[in-house]
Scaffold this active site. Structure first.
Site, PDB file in Angstrom:
ATOM      1  N   ARG A 149       0.821  -1.224   0.000  1.00 51.57           N
ATOM      2  CA  ARG A 149       0.000   0.000   0.000  1.00 51.57           C
ATOM      3  C   ARG A 149       0.854   1.274   0.000  1.00 51.57           C
ATOM      4  NH1 ARG A 149      -5.616  -0.871   1.784  1.00 51.57           N
ATOM      5  NH2 ARG A 149      -6.087  -2.787   0.690  1.00 51.57           N
ATOM      6  N   ARG A 179      -3.539   6.677   0.731  1.00 52.10           N
ATOM      7  CA  ARG A 179      -4.059   7.857   1.422  1.00 52.10           C
ATOM      8  C   ARG A 179      -3.079   8.586   2.333  1.00 52.10           C
ATOM      9  NH1 ARG A 179      -9.446   6.348   4.311  1.00 52.10           N
ATOM     10  NH2 ARG A 179      -8.574   4.271   4.081  1.00 52.10           N
ATOM     11  N   ARG A 229      -7.225  11.391  -5.880  1.00 46.65           N
ATOM     12  CA  ARG A 229      -8.393  10.625  -5.445  1.00 46.65           C
ATOM     13  C   ARG A 229      -9.624  11.534  -5.411  1.00 46.65           C
ATOM     14  NH1 ARG A 229     -12.156   8.260  -3.332  1.00 46.65           N
ATOM     15  NH2 ARG A 229     -12.150   6.664  -1.701  1.00 46.65           N
ATOM     16  N   ASP A 282      -6.698  -3.210  -7.379  1.00 44.95           N
ATOM     17  CA  ASP A 282      -7.212  -3.855  -6.177  1.00 44.95           C
ATOM     18  C   ASP A 282      -7.521  -5.314  -6.469  1.00 44.95           C
ATOM     19  OD1 ASP A 282      -8.171  -3.021  -3.311  1.00 44.95           O
ATOM     20  OD2 ASP A 282      -9.632  -4.461  -4.052  1.00 44.95           O
ATOM     21  N   TYR A 312     -14.375 -12.367  -0.025  1.00 45.57           N
ATOM     22  CA  TYR A 312     -15.119 -11.118  -0.249  1.00 45.57           C
ATOM     23  C   TYR A 312     -16.355 -11.363  -1.115  1.00 45.57           C
ATOM     24  CZ  TYR A 312     -11.359  -8.467   1.921  1.00 45.57           C
ATOM     25  OH  TYR A 312     -10.473  -7.976   2.828  1.00 45.57           O
TER      26      TYR A 312
HETATM   27  O1  1CP Z   1       0.018   0.382  -3.170  1.00 41.48           O
HETATM   28  C1  1CP Z   1      -0.366  -0.792  -3.283  1.00 41.48           C
HETATM   29  O2  1CP Z   1      -0.061  -1.675  -2.465  1.00 41.48           O
HETATM   30  C2  1CP Z   1      -1.134  -1.171  -4.542  1.00 41.48           C
HETATM   31  C3  1CP Z   1      -2.551  -1.102  -4.475  1.00 41.48           C
HETATM   32  C4  1CP Z   1      -3.407  -2.055  -3.659  1.00 41.48           C
HETATM   33  C5  1CP Z   1      -3.238  -3.415  -3.336  1.00 41.48           C
HETATM   34  C6  1CP Z   1      -2.045  -4.309  -3.593  1.00 41.48           C
HETATM   35  C7  1CP Z   1      -4.668  -1.667  -3.160  1.00 41.48           C
HETATM   36  C8  1CP Z   1      -5.228  -0.318  -3.281  1.00 41.48           C
HETATM   37  N1  1CP Z   1      -5.278  -2.772  -2.619  1.00 41.48           N
HETATM   38  C9  1CP Z   1      -4.425  -3.856  -2.688  1.00 41.48           C
HETATM   39  C10 1CP Z   1      -4.671  -5.230  -2.252  1.00 41.48           C
HETATM   40  C11 1CP Z   1      -5.864  -5.546  -1.420  1.00 41.48           C
HETATM   41  N2  1CP Z   1      -7.127  -5.012  -1.499  1.00 41.48           N
HETATM   42  C12 1CP Z   1      -5.879  -6.562  -0.435  1.00 41.48           C
HETATM   43  C13 1CP Z   1      -4.705  -7.464  -0.133  1.00 41.48           C
HETATM   44  C14 1CP Z   1      -3.730  -6.856   0.793  1.00 41.48           C
HETATM   45  C15 1CP Z   1      -4.254  -6.542   2.186  1.00 41.48           C
HETATM   46  O3  1CP Z   1      -4.578  -7.473   2.924  1.00 41.48           O
HETATM   47  O4  1CP Z   1      -4.324  -5.334   2.495  1.00 41.48           O
HETATM   48  C16 1CP Z   1      -7.169  -6.601   0.121  1.00 41.48           C
HETATM   49  C17 1CP Z   1      -7.665  -7.527   1.217  1.00 41.48           C
HETATM   50  C18 1CP Z   1      -7.964  -5.620  -0.561  1.00 41.48           C
HETATM   51  C19 1CP Z   1      -9.410  -5.336  -0.363  1.00 41.48           C
HETATM   52  C20 1CP Z   1      -9.648  -3.914  -0.066  1.00 41.48           C
HETATM   53  N3  1CP Z   1      -9.628  -2.931  -1.016  1.00 41.48           N
HETATM   54  C21 1CP Z   1      -9.823  -3.301   1.182  1.00 41.48           C
HETATM   55  C22 1CP Z   1      -9.852  -4.025   2.541  1.00 41.48           C
HETATM   56  C23 1CP Z   1     -11.241  -4.406   2.923  1.00 41.48           C
HETATM   57  C24 1CP Z   1     -11.320  -5.035   4.307  1.00 41.48           C
HETATM   58  O5  1CP Z   1     -11.373  -6.260   4.415  1.00 41.48           O
HETATM   59  O6  1CP Z   1     -11.331  -4.284   5.288  1.00 41.48           O
HETATM   60  C25 1CP Z   1      -9.958  -1.913   0.968  1.00 41.48           C
HETATM   61  C26 1CP Z   1     -10.206  -0.853   1.996  1.00 41.48           C
HETATM   62  C27 1CP Z   1      -9.819  -1.701  -0.431  1.00 41.48           C
HETATM   63  C28 1CP Z   1      -9.799  -0.390  -1.141  1.00 41.48           C
HETATM   64  C29 1CP Z   1      -8.436   0.066  -1.500  1.00 41.48           C
HETATM   65  N4  1CP Z   1      -7.538  -0.663  -2.275  1.00 41.48           N
HETATM   66  C30 1CP Z   1      -6.385   0.056  -2.457  1.00 41.48           C
HETATM   67  C31 1CP Z   1      -6.558   1.316  -1.781  1.00 41.48           C
HETATM   68  C32 1CP Z   1      -5.535   2.410  -1.768  1.00 41.48           C
HETATM   69  C33 1CP Z   1      -7.821   1.304  -1.190  1.00 41.48           C
HETATM   70  C34 1CP Z   1      -8.447   2.437  -0.402  1.00 41.48           C
HETATM   71  C35 1CP Z   1      -9.195   3.307  -1.333  1.00 41.48           C
HETATM   72  C36 1CP Z   1      -9.308   4.726  -0.855  1.00 41.48           C
HETATM   73  O7  1CP Z   1     -10.031   4.942   0.122  1.00 41.48           O
HETATM   74  O8  1CP Z   1      -8.685   5.616  -1.484  1.00 41.48           O
END
Ligand code: 1CP
Length: 341
Positions: free
Chosen positions: A23, A27, A36, A73, A149
């Site tokens: 990540r 943010r 964003r 994602d 999910y």
């Molecule tokens: O910078 C990076 O790492 C690349 C982008 C990236 C990656 C690799 C994002 C952006 N998401 C992910 C993987 C991801 N997404 C995982 C696997 C890693 C982990 O465990 O964190 C998972 C479980 C998700 C699912 C997901 N997408 C969640 C979690 C939900 C939960 O269970 O609580 C969330 C909040 C997202 C949205 C998301 N994805 C990425 C970002 C930056 C965001 C937030 C969006 C925002 O508010 O701007």
């Protein structure tokens, strides 16, 4: 010039180790929050190749990480298969829960190729702008975590509905997993063809499973994906991240034949370096909360990891994603400390 991350994934002990952070685009960076806000919502951002490429590159410009990770994602696969997906502000992802034949039959693998085109466009744009020592990592969720999910319809503490479904209706769950294995292969093959140089499989919820289910839902599907990717791209590097797998990490590394093994925050680097073959590159595992705290806590935790990993193939990373409240200066502090060696 050789790329240090790819060298490490080929089994070389590079020191100081290459570093990137899960990540790392997101943010906690003011430049991310700005784009964003322009895009409106997260899905529009991910499917806009210009913006997504820019966001992928922001942390590289600011910090000079050794790898960029595609800004996308894991839930883009269910989205591309036709399951509705939206990201509710402050709530995370929401999908219509998939629990019956009708919902499963509605998924369409044949349409996926077209829906992921903007993401492949992002890969090409990033590769065209990336310097010659920074590796571009592509990724997908591993089938079990994506199924979590899809079935639950949202995040959960323990994914109990999904675990129950896998026991109670194994034939149904297995058909969903088979579809996801194929979708994951197609998605990663497309990313590699478009220019990613390594791929990571995020199995964030692997740790909620019993050992027998871990073998069925995590190791076996990952093995199929790794085998197929290697058949098509013998040189591609693959990192697996079965989060919170604990004592099953060794079995995962052997059973899946990944090149790199992601350690989560709770993993013990000292134990794993004796347990995991030196041909497998370890990656991890600074606690994101130590990065948030900064100062001595960050310094001491980082030193402990570096001391345990010295002289073996290793990539420095967090044990899970960076949290949005993290001051960017703490990331600079971390990088200076690692790069002293
Ligand atoms: O910078 C990076 O790492 C690349 C982008 C990236 C990656 C690799 C994002 C952006 N998401 C992910 C993987 C991801 N997404 C995982 C696997 C890693 C982990 O465990 O964190 C998972 C479980 C998700 C699912 C997901 N997408 C969640 C979690 C939900 C939960 O269970 O609580 C969330 C909040 C997202 C949205 C998301 N994805 C990425 C970002 C930056 C965001 C937030 C969006 C925002 O508010 O701007």
């Amino acid at each position: 010039m050789q790329k240090s991350l790819l060298q490490a994934l080929s089994g070389e002990a590079i020191w100081p180790p290459p570093v990137w952070l899960m990540r790392q685009a997101g943010r906690y960076l003011p430049e991310y929050r700005k784009l964003r806000a322009q895009a409106g919502d997260f899905l529009s951002l991910v499917t806009n190749p210009n913006l997504a490429a820019e966001i992928t590159l922001q942390p590289i410009r600011r910090f000079g990480f050794d790898a960029a990770i595609l800004f996308s994602d894991i839930l883009l696969v269910p989205w591309a298969l036709g399951q509705g997906l939206r990201f509710a502000e402050g709530e995370g992802p929401l999908l219509p829960p998939l629990r019956d034949e009708t919902a499963l039959a509605a998924l369409n693998l044949a349409n996926m190729g077209e829906k992921i085109l903007p993401i492949l466009e992002t890969v090409k744009k990033v590769r065209a702008q990336l310097d010659d020592h920074t590796t571009l990592i592509g990724f997908a969720g591993a089938p079990f975590t994506v199924a979590c999910y899809m079935v639950e319809g949202r995040g959960s503490r323990d994914f109990a509905v999904t675990r129950h479904l896998a026991y109670a209706r194994p034939e149904f769950f297995s058909r969903l997993m088979t579809l996801l294995i194929q979708a994951t292969i197609d998605f990663l093959v497309a990313q590699i063809s478009a220019g990613v140089e390594a791929v990571m499989l995020f199995d964030s919820w692997a740790g909620v499973l019993s050992p027998t289910q871990f073998r069925t839902q995590v190791i076996a599907p990952t093995r199929i994906i790794v085998t197929e990717l290697r058949r098509q791209f013998p040189d591609v590097k693959i990192i697996g991240f079965p989060r919170l797998a604990g004592y099953l990490l060794g079995e995962y590394a052997e059973g899946t034949a990944v090149d790199g093994l992601g350690m989560d925050t709770a993993s013990n680097p000292t134990y794993l370096t004796g347990k995991i073959s030196p041909h497998v590159t370890l990656q991890g595992n600074l606690d994101p909360m130590a990065l948030l705290a900064g100062g001595n806590a960050l310094r001491n935790e980082t030193n402990a990891i570096l001391a345990a990993m010295r002289d073996r193939p290793f990539i420095f990373n967090l044990g899970h994603g960076i949290v949005p409240q993290t001051p960017p200066e703490h990331v600079s502090q971390l990088l200076s400390q690692i790069r002293v060696g």
